[in-house]
Design a protein around this motif. Structure first.
Motif, PDB file in Angstrom:
ATOM      1  N   PHE A 135      -2.093  20.971  33.732  1.00 21.10           N
ATOM      2  CA  PHE A 135      -1.981  21.352  32.327  1.00 21.10           C
ATOM      3  C   PHE A 135      -1.945  20.105  31.436  1.00 21.10           C
ATOM      4  N   ALA A 136      -1.182  19.095  31.852  1.00 12.04           N
ATOM      5  CA  ALA A 136      -0.988  17.902  31.025  1.00 12.04           C
ATOM      6  C   ALA A 136      -2.280  17.113  30.845  1.00 12.04           C
ATOM      7  N   GLU A 137      -3.119  17.063  31.882  1.00 14.61           N
ATOM      8  CA  GLU A 137      -4.332  16.244  31.751  1.00 14.61           C
ATOM      9  C   GLU A 137      -5.390  16.930  30.888  1.00 14.61           C
ATOM     10  N   ASP A 138      -5.309  18.238  30.716  1.00 16.76           N
ATOM     11  CA  ASP A 138      -6.287  18.945  29.891  1.00 16.76           C
ATOM     12  C   ASP A 138      -5.814  19.171  28.465  1.00 16.76           C
ATOM     13  N   THR A 139      -4.568  18.809  28.163  1.00 17.89           N
ATOM     14  CA  THR A 139      -4.021  19.049  26.821  1.00 17.89           C
ATOM     15  C   THR A 139      -3.604  17.748  26.141  1.00 17.89           C
ATOM     16  N   ASP A 140      -4.053  16.629  26.674  1.00 20.69           N
ATOM     17  CA  ASP A 140      -3.785  15.302  26.111  1.00 20.69           C
ATOM     18  C   ASP A 140      -2.336  14.868  26.224  1.00 20.69           C
ATOM     19  N   ILE A 141      -1.523  15.594  26.978  1.00 17.60           N
ATOM     20  CA  ILE A 141      -0.170  15.099  27.268  1.00 17.60           C
ATOM     21  C   ILE A 141      -0.300  13.818  28.092  1.00 17.60           C
ATOM     22  N   PHE A 142      -1.254  13.808  29.016  1.00 16.52           N
ATOM     23  CA  PHE A 142      -1.644  12.575  29.694  1.00 16.52           C
ATOM     24  C   PHE A 142      -2.766  11.941  28.872  1.00 16.52           C
ATOM     25  N   ASP A 143      -2.624  10.693  28.542  1.00 10.77           N
ATOM     26  CA  ASP A 143      -3.581  10.010  27.676  1.00 10.77           C
ATOM     27  C   ASP A 143      -4.770   9.529  28.498  1.00 10.77           C
ATOM     28  N   GLY A 144      -5.804  10.336  28.486  1.00  8.38           N
ATOM     29  CA  GLY A 144      -6.988   9.961  29.262  1.00  8.38           C
ATOM     30  C   GLY A 144      -7.621  11.201  29.854  1.00  8.38           C
ATOM     31  N   GLU A 145      -8.940  11.295  29.733  1.00  7.82           N
ATOM     32  CA  GLU A 145      -9.627  12.495  30.211  1.00  7.82           C
ATOM     33  C   GLU A 145      -9.566  12.583  31.738  1.00  7.82           C
ATOM     34  N   ASN A 146      -9.175  13.755  32.214  1.00  7.33           N
ATOM     35  CA  ASN A 146      -9.152  14.017  33.658  1.00  7.33           C
ATOM     36  C   ASN A 146      -8.313  12.971  34.399  1.00  7.33           C
ATOM     37  N   LEU A 147      -7.224  12.509  33.771  1.00  5.39           N
ATOM     38  CA  LEU A 147      -6.473  11.375  34.302  1.00  5.39           C
ATOM     39  C   LEU A 147      -5.870  11.661  35.675  1.00  5.39           C
ATOM     40  N   PHE A 148      -5.234  12.802  35.829  1.00  6.30           N
ATOM     41  CA  PHE A 148      -4.542  13.101  37.086  1.00  6.30           C
ATOM     42  C   PHE A 148      -5.535  13.323  38.216  1.00  6.30           C
ATOM     43  N   THR A 149      -6.445  14.293  38.037  1.00  8.30           N
ATOM     44  CA  THR A 149      -7.416  14.593  39.095  1.00  8.30           C
ATOM     45  C   THR A 149      -8.325  13.398  39.356  1.00  8.30           C
ATOM     46  N   GLY A 150      -8.748  12.726  38.273  1.00  6.15           N
ATOM     47  CA  GLY A 150      -9.646  11.586  38.421  1.00  6.15           C
ATOM     48  C   GLY A 150      -9.007  10.432  39.167  1.00  6.15           C
ATOM     49  N   THR A 151      -7.723  10.167  38.897  1.00  5.63           N
ATOM     50  CA  THR A 151      -7.025   9.077  39.600  1.00  5.63           C
ATOM     51  C   THR A 151      -6.908   9.384  41.087  1.00  5.63           C
ATOM     52  N   ILE A 152      -6.577  10.610  41.416  1.00  8.06           N
ATOM     53  CA  ILE A 152      -6.469  10.989  42.838  1.00  8.06           C
ATOM     54  C   ILE A 152      -7.821  10.835  43.518  1.00  8.06           C
ATOM     55  N   GLU A 153      -8.885  11.268  42.834  1.00  9.58           N
ATOM     56  CA  GLU A 153     -10.225  11.183  43.415  1.00  9.58           C
ATOM     57  C   GLU A 153     -10.640   9.723  43.611  1.00  9.58           C
ATOM     58  N   GLN A 154     -10.288   8.880  42.651  1.00  7.73           N
ATOM     59  CA  GLN A 154     -10.664   7.466  42.715  1.00  7.73           C
ATOM     60  C   GLN A 154      -9.892   6.712  43.789  1.00  7.73           C
ATOM     61  N   MET A 155      -8.593   6.997  43.930  1.00  5.87           N
ATOM     62  CA  MET A 155      -7.736   6.211  44.807  1.00  5.87           C
ATOM     63  C   MET A 155      -7.640   6.773  46.231  1.00  5.87           C
TER      64      MET A 155
END
Length: 925
Positions: free
Chosen positions: A184-204
Motif C-alpha cells: 500500500f505504501a509504495e503505491d500511495t507515495d508513503i514510500f518516496d519512490g515509484e515501486n520502491l518496495f517491490t523494486g528493491t526486493i527484485e533488484q537486491m
C-alpha cells in the motif's frame, strides 16, 4: 465457485498462450461450468451457435474471430437469431489481441486488450450465479489481491512448515500484515519512490530467491530504525531510502520466511497490483481468511457489503449526525458543536474481526466532518476524530492486526480525500504506537476498561501497536460526556453447535441470571454484556444476529434480562439475507436489533421483502419478537382457556423397537395368528405422517394381557421389551419393565378421532402439515395430537395465521420449526367463535382433506412442497385462510407483518384479561 476462485481462474487463462479453439470452453470452465456441460458444448449437442462460435443457452454466445474483426464479430453475435432464441445474456468476441463483450440485458460493454480482460471478471459473474455483481465490481481489486496473497501464503508454508505451527503462526500473520502495509505504501507515495518496495526486493534478490528473505528482513529493520540511529545500526544504503514507520508494525523480530522461486514470483505479482485501489472496509474481512486454515476453504466468501453494514450504523447513530448537520445549515456555532460532539463519540465493536464496522463508521464520520469543515471555511483542517475512538475486541490475533492496519489505511485515505495528498503524507509517518484494538475473548474481558465511558489513563502501557498484551485496555484521551455506540456482527453458534469453550462462555455470562441459559445462541452474550455496559454510559448498541434470539424459547430467557436494565428496542431490521461472494449469493438469514436506554416516542422498523425494497415504518414500540406492539413475552400456558381441543404429546414406546411393526411384519403376524389383529393398531410417527409410511404397533389393554401372551410372537416381543427396559440407564424406564406390554408413556387415547401434527417441521412449507385420523390410531411421541376435537380445530391448525404465530414464538431446531403445545397451541389467540364460524371452518377443513385425497397416493411431503403444491389444495387453503381472517378483522390480512401484529394485540388482551397465565418452561407438555 466464489468470486476469488473465478478471478484466479480467469487470470490463469489470460496468462496462458492464447488457444483459439480452446478459449470458449476454458472461459466457461473458469466460471464454474461442469465437465459434462463443457463436453456437450464441445460435441455440439448443446451448442446452438450460428456464427461458428459457442452458444450456451440462457448464458453467453462466444466467438473467436480473425485478427482485426472483433468489433464486427461482436455486432454479428448481437444480431444473430440464435442469440435471441437462446436468450443469451452476453455476447463475447476476441481474436487473442483484442477483447469485446456486451451485457445484452443491461447494455454495458467491455473493450480492452485480451491480456486485461481479467480486470473485468465482475462483468460476467452472473454466469456463475453470483448476484452481488455490483458490489464485486466495486471491490474487484480486493478480490484479486486476496487471491494473490492466499497463493503466496500457501506457497510460503510449503517451504517453511514451521511457520504454520501454533508457535509461529503469529509471526507468519505479522509478516503478512507488514507486506500489506508495504504494498500500500509504495503505491500511495508513503514510500518516496515509484515501486520502491517491490523494486528493491527484485533488484537486491538473487535470481534463485536464496536471499530474498534476508533482503526483506533488512527493509523491515530499516523501517523500525530512526534515521539518526541507522548508522549505528549499520542499515545498508539500499535500505536507507525507506522511511521510519515505527508504531510497532516493524518492531520485534525481523525474521522472514524463506522464499522459493515460485513464492518470489507471487510476491512480485502482488507488488505489481495497484494498491491505491484497496478498500479497507472489505479487504480486511477477506484477508483474514488467508491466515485461517478452517476459513481458507471458503476464501472469497468473507464479503460483507457496505450497504449491509450501514443497515446497522445508519440508524444506530449516523442518521442522527446527518440530521443534525442538515439542521445546522451554515450556522457556524451549531456546526462547531456538532464537530465537537463527533470528536467524543466512541464506536466499539466487541467482535470486530478485521474491523469492517469500525472502518466504515470512521469513513462515514470523516465525510460528515469534512462537510462541516467545508461549511465553516476550514476545508484543509486536520481531523478532530481520533482513530483511537474506534475500539474493538477480537479473539484472533491476525484479525486484530488487520483491523488496526485497515483503520490506519482508512485514516490515510480519508486524509487524502478530504485534505489532499501532501497534507496526508506530511502527518502519516511515523505511525502512532497507541493500541485501540484488543486481542482477547470479549465474553471474559471488562468492556468498561477497554472502552471506558470517560477519558482515563492507560492501565497497561505498550509502545508496540502490533504486539500488545491480551488485556491491553485504555488510551488516554479526552472525551468526557461522549457517546458510545456498540455495533458488530458477533458469532452466532446455536446451543447445539457450540464448542465446550463457547458453552463455558455462555455460562459465564448468564449462569448467575437464569437457569435456562443452555438454550441460548452464543450471540445472546453480546446483547447481555452490551446492556450491562450501557447502564454505565451514554449510548446504544446494534448487532447483526440470527433471528432465533427473537423467536421461541430464547425470547423469555434473554429479553427480560435486557428489559431489566432499562433497555428498549429502538430500531430493527426483520429477517433478510446477509450475503457473501459465493455463487447464488449464499448467506445466512439474520436480523438487526438496535437497543438503547433512551425511551424515544418513535422507533423504526425496517422490513425487506426483496433485495432492493425496504419498507421503513415509524412505530411507537417494537417488542422482542420484532413486531410493532407492546413489550409482551409469550409464556407457555398449561391448558387452553376456551373451547378449543386439548393438545397433548403423542405416546412414547421406549420398547427397543419390539412393539412396532412394519407392513410386512403385521401381515405375517396376522397370517400366522389371525386372532392377533385385535391387538394391532395403526401407528403414526413423524415419518408416517409426513412421508406416508405404513407402520403399526401392538396395543394391549390391561384386561387383554392374559390372552395376548398366548400368541407366541407377541409373548416373545413383550419379553424383549422387558429386557430392553431393564438395561436402560434411566430408573423410571427400568421400573416400567413391569409393564412390558404397554408403551412407556401413554399421554392419551382418542375415542372417536384425532388431529395429528408434527413436533418438528420444515421452515420451507407454507402451512403446518397436520392430518386427521380415526380412533384406531396410536400417535407416536414425535407428534402432537388433539383427541376427539371438532374438525374446525384442524382449520385453525392448518391456517397461515397459525403458521406465522408458530414461526414467531416457537423454538427452532437448526432452522426447522419446533412446535410446542403449551407455547404454540394454547397461546394462539382465537376470537370468540359463533356456531356459524365453526361451521364455516369445518367446511374449510373438509375441503382441505378432500383436496389431499384427490391426489392419493401423494404424501404430505409431496403435496406441501412449495414448488409443487397442487392448485386445488392451495385454493382450499386460501379459502380457509380467507374465512378465518375475516373472523379476525373482516378481511384478508395484507401481509404476515399485519397478521403478527394483530395476533400480539389479541394475545396481550387475552393474557391481561386472564391475569398472569399459568406457565411452565417453554415447550413443556
Amino acid at each position: 465457485m466464489n468470486a476469488v476462485e473465478i478471478e484466479e481462474a480467469i487470470s490463469l487463462l489470460a496468462d496462458q498462450r492464447f488457444d483459439a479453439e480452446e478459449f470458449p470452453f476454458a472461459f466457461l470452465e473458469a466460471f464454474g461450468n461442469k465437465a459434462t456441460t463443457i463436453k456437450k458444448l464441445r460435441s455440439g449437442a448443446s451448442n446452438k451457435s450460428d456464427q461458428g462460435g459457442v452458444l450456451q443457452t440462457n448464458n453467453i454466445h462466444i466467438k473467436v474471430c480473425e485478427p482485426g474483426t472483433v468489433t464486427e464479430s461482436l455486432r454479428a453475435l448481437k444480431e444473430s437469431p440464435a442469440t435471441t432464441k437462446a436468450k443469451a445474456k452476453y455476447v463475447l468476441a476476441t481474436d487473442g489481441n483484442e477483447f469485446e463483450a456486451e451485457d445484452l440485458i443491461g447494455g454495458e460493454t467491455v473493450a480492452c486488450a485480451y491480456k486485461d480482460f481479467p480486470d473485468h471478471f465482475g462483468f460476467f459473474l452472473s454466469l456463475a450465479g453470483i448476484s452481488t455483481v455490483k458490489q464485486i465490481r466495486e471491490n474487484a481489486f480486493d478480490i484479486k489481491a486476496t487471491g494473490r496473497l492466499n497463493r503466496l501464503y500457501v506457497e510460503l508454508l510449503k517451504d517453511n512448515p514451521e511457520w504454520g505451527t501454533e508457535e509461529r503462526r503469529h509471526d507468519m500473520n505479522h509478516f503478512m500484515a507488514r507486506l500489506i502495509f508495504c504494498f500500500f505504501a509504495e503505491d500511495t507515495d508513503i514510500f518516496d519512490g515509484e515501486n520502491l518496495f517491490t523494486g528493491t526486493i527484485e533488484q537486491m534478490s538473487e535470481r534463485d530467491s536464496s536471499n530474498t528473505h534476508e533482503v526483506i528482513g533488512e527493509l523491515f529493520r530499516s523501517m523500525n530504525t530512526k534515521f539518526e540511529e541507522r548508522a549505528d545500526a549499520k542499515i545498508p544504503r539500499w535500505a536507507d531510502k525507506f522511511p521510519y514507520v515505527n508504531g510497532g508494525l516493524f518492531s520485534g523480530s525481523t525474521d522472514v520466511p524463506r522464499f522459493s522461486r515460485i513464492a518470489q514470483r507471487y510476491l512480485f505479482h502482488i507488488g505489481n497490483l495497484d494498491w491505491k485501489m484497496i478498500n479497507p472496509d472489505i479487504f480486511g474481512s477477506m484477508i483474514q481468511a488467508v491466515a485461517d486454515d478452517e476459513e481458507r476453504g471458503a476464501l472469497g466468501m468473507h464479503y460483507t457489503s457496505v450497504p449491509n453494514i450501514l443497515k446497522v450504523l445508519n440508524p444506530l447513530f449516523l442518521d442522527d449526525l446527518r440530521e443534525k448537520l442538515e439542521e445546522a445549515g451554515d450556522n457556524s456555532r451549531k456546526l462547531l458543536n456538532l464537530r465537537n460532539r463527533m470528536a467524543k463519540i466512541r464506536v466499539f465493536d466487541p467482535a470486530c474481526g478485521s474491523g469492517n464496522f469500525l472502518v466504515i463508521a470512521y469513513k462515514e464520520m470523516r465525510a460528515i466532518e469534512a462537510e462541516i469543515n467545508k461549511r465553516r471555511g476550514e476545508k484543509d483542517r486536520r481531523t478532530d476524530i481520533p482513530l483511537t475512538n474506534f475500539r474493538g475486541i477480537e479473539l484472533r490475533d491476525f484479525s486484530a492486526e488487520i483491523a488496526r492496519l485497515a483503520l490506519i489505511i482508512a485514516e490515510f485515505q480519508c486524509d487524502v480525500l478530504h485534505r489532499g495528498q501532501q497534507e496526508a503524507l506530511k502527518e502519516f509517518l511515523p505511525l502512532n504506537a497507541m493500541n485501540w484494538i484488543t486481542c482477547g475473548n470479549a465474553l471474559r474481558l471488562d468492556w468498561l476498561s477497554i472502552c471506558p465511558p470517560t477519558g482515563t489513563g492507560v492501565k497497561i502501557a505498550s509502545d508496540d501497536l502490533f504486539e500488545t498484551p491480551l488485556d491491553q485496555a485504555e488510551i488516554d484521551f479526552e472525551n468526557e460526556g461522549g457517546e458510545t455506540y456498540i455495533c458488530g456482527n458477533p458469532p452466532y453458534a446455536g446451543s447445539s453447535k457450540q464448542t465446550a469453550d463457547q458453552k463455558r462462555d455462555v455460562a459465564h455470562v448468564f449462569e448467575a441470571h437464569t437457569r435456562t441459559w443452555r438454550s441460548l445462541d452464543l450471540v445472546a452474550c453480546w446483547f447481555k454484556l452490551a446492556s450491562d455496559y450501557l447502564e454505565k454510559t451514554i449510548g446504544s448498541f446494534a448487532f447483526v444476529s440470527t433471528n432465533s434470539i427473537c423467536q421461541g424459547e430464547q425470547v423469555p430467557i434473554l429479553w427480560p434480562l435486557i428489559y431489566h436494565r432499562g433497555m428498549c428496542i429502538n430500531f430493527a431490521h426483520t429477517s433478510f439475507k446477509w450475503a457473501n461472494l459465493a455463487s447464488n449469493n449464499a448467506g445466512v438469514t439474520v436480523v438487526i436489533v438496535g437497543v438503547s436506554p433512551r425511551k424515544s416516542d418513535t422507533k423504526r422498523l425496517f422490513q425487506q421483502d426483496t433485495d432492493s425494497e425496504v419498507e421503513v415504518r415509524k412505530v411507537s414500540n417494537i417488542n422482542a419478537y420484532l413486531i410493532a406492539g407492546a413489550d409482551v413475552i409469550v409464556s407457555a400456558i398449561s391448558k387452553p382457556t376456551d373451547d378449543r381441543g386439548y393438545m397433548i404429546r403423542g405416546n412414547m414406546a421406549t420398547d427397543g423397537g419390539n412393539l412396532l411393526l412394519s407392513e410386512s411384519e403385521k401381515a405375517e403376524l396376522e397370517r400366522t395368528w389371525p386372532e392377533s389383529s385385535k391387538y394391532i393398531k395403526k401407528f403414526i410417527g413423524a415419518q408416517e405422517l409426513i412421508n406416508g409410511l405404513s407402520r403399526y404397533c401392538i396395543w394391549i389393554e390391561d384386561d387383554e394381557y392374559a390372552s395376548a401372551i398366548c400368541i407366541p410372537e407377541i409373548a416373545d416381543r413383550i419379553e424383549k421389551v422387558r429386557n430392553a427396559r431393564l438395561e436402560s440407564t434411566a430408573s423410571s424406564t427400568r421400573d416400567y419393565a413391569a409393564f412390558p406390554y404397554k408403551f412407556r408413556q401413554i399421554q392419551g387415547i382418542c375415542n372417536t378421532s384425532c388431529i395429528v401434527l408434527p413436533r418438528v417441521t420444515s421452515e420451507n412449507r407454507d402451512y403446518l402439515t397436520a392430518d386427521y385420523f380415526d380412533s384406531n390410531t396410536i400417535v407416536g411421541d414425535r407428534n402432537f395430537t388433539i383427541c376427539d376435537a371438532p374438525l374446525w380445530n384442524l382449520a385453525i391448525v392448518c391456517s397461515r395465521l397459525h403458521w406465522i404465530w408458530m414461526g414467531a414464538i416457537s423454538a427452532r431446531l437448526e432452522m426447522r420449526l419446533s412446535y410446542a403445545n403449551t407455547l404454540g397451541w394454547n397461546t394462539f389467540p382465537i376470537p370468540k367463535l359463533t356456531e356459524k364460524n365453526k361451521e364455516d371452518l369445518t367446511h374449510c377443513a373438509k375441503d382441505i382433506l378432500l383436496a389431499r385425497e384427490a391426489h392419493w397416493p401423494a404424501t404430505i411431503a409431496d403435496l406441501y412442497d412449495p414448488e409443487k403444491m397442487p392448485d386445488d389444495l392451495r385454493a382450499a387453503h386460501e379459502r380457509n385462510d380467507e374465512v378465518l381472517e375475516r373472523i379476525y378483522i373482516g378481511r384478508r390480512f395484507r401481509n404476515d407483518t399485519e397478521r403478527l401484529e394483530k395476533l400480539f394485540e389479541l394475545y396481550t388482551k387475552m393474557t391481561t384479561k386472564q391475569g398472569a397465565p399459568e406457565t411452565r418452561k417453554a415447550g413443556a407438555q
